[in-house]
Enzyme design. Sequence first.
Site, PDB file in Angstrom:
ATOM      1  N   LYS A   1       0.829  -1.208   0.000  1.00  0.00           N
ATOM      2  CA  LYS A   1       0.000   0.000   0.000  1.00  0.00           C
ATOM      3  C   LYS A   1       0.865   1.261   0.000  1.00  0.00           C
ATOM      4  O   LYS A   1       2.018   1.266   0.442  1.00  0.00           O
ATOM      5  CB  LYS A   1      -0.926   0.001   1.219  1.00  0.00           C
TER       6      LYS A   1
ATOM      7  N   ARG B   1      -3.808 -10.541   4.092  1.00  0.00           N
ATOM      8  CA  ARG B   1      -3.929 -10.515   2.632  1.00  0.00           C
ATOM      9  C   ARG B   1      -2.604 -10.000   2.072  1.00  0.00           C
ATOM     10  O   ARG B   1      -2.192  -8.878   2.364  1.00  0.00           O
ATOM     11  CB  ARG B   1      -5.091  -9.614   2.224  1.00  0.00           C
TER      12      ARG B   1
END
Length: 440
Positions: A220, A255
Amino acid sequence: MLWRCSGFQFDDRMPIIMGILNVTPDSFSDGGRFSNVDEAVAAGKQMIADGAVIIDVGGESTRPGSAEVTVQEEIARTQDVVRALSEAGICVSIDTRHAEVARAALEAGASIVNDVSGFRDPAMVDVVAQSDCGLVVMHMKGEPDTMQDDTTYNDVVVDVHEYLRDRAAQLEKRGIAHDRICVDPGPGFGKTASQTLEMVRNFQEFARLGYPVMVAVSRKSYIGAAYGIDVPADRDQASAEEALMACELGASVIRTHNVPLTVEVLKGLRPFCVLALGSNVPLVANEGEEQAGKIAILNHVITDLCSVPDTQIIDISSFYESEPAYLEDQDVFVNAVVLVRTGVPPKELLKYLHSIENSLGRVREIPNGPRTCDIDIVDYQLYIVDNDILTLPHPRALERDFVVRPLAEIRPGYVFADDTPLSFDGVKYGKATLIPNPQF
């Protein structure tokens, strides 16, 4: 807690690795890697071999500013991959915000629907209500193409916590079982880098909801900002370290793009330990200030716990006043529960706790009698012990309201190392009452 996903179930006391399989040309870090079904299926199977237990298949990029694709295109990208992996006995998650795509994936054998829009679409709720699939309920402001336009929060942790609480409750009202739901705070979705960092550093707040919590931080942008790593594919080590920190705070579903690296880093996850604190003899207290004096003792204990080696406090309950247990002719107690992650074995940890008790004047002359402080190891993950020094889980934990009530506050649905679930059914002693706005 168990997370039930169609024919699969996962124990959230251990990390649950979900491998990311994007079959899209424009995902932010791995778009276009898998040009056909065979390549995608082979990649999914390799992630399982590397340690994943779930494969999350996505056919639409949800990166900031991404353009929406048609439902027909999303189904074309994902359905055959989902079917092939499911037929191989793999638990498959479909990453979609479209009801038609979710339905097609479930018909192809998917066991989980991972909806970045948090099941805001009633049609999506209808689809999962007709299934026994698992759900991942994520927080996102707006839509993928607009989510960064408004990143205003009163308090990002509180606001996201309340959103996930309310969405999960609404899904349960539709008949979706509690144990089918996993929550995802949505790092990077409608949040600035600093807001995401603040949220990830407070994952214990989302664990208080009583559902498995997903940590979906892989590659991210906030990691790029925090660590100075511009290229998303170069963020895997930092992503794994961030996932480890989130797991220590209570996340359980990870994840990730890089399964083998994440599995390796998560080997550093320390066991989870529950400590019950109590005091009914304040060291110094003027008349009328006894409760404050007992709270001061427990705060002193909490401070001292920070000095125990290789041990980190994860969460602390509110303070509770409780009736004396077993020996009734004594003053009322103040109690709390503290959750820690520790690398110190149980017997050695007990020595540190006794040292803290002794430093605060603990007297052991009367069994269950008055004491300045008491620190019990209630549960220690992975350890079941019964000897003259220590018994784990604590044999009397579930009969004590002053243990059960504060533990239920911060970990509803908690399951002890011997697989006994937290419950009020066996409570007999030490009725506990929350102390609102305690005075220090």
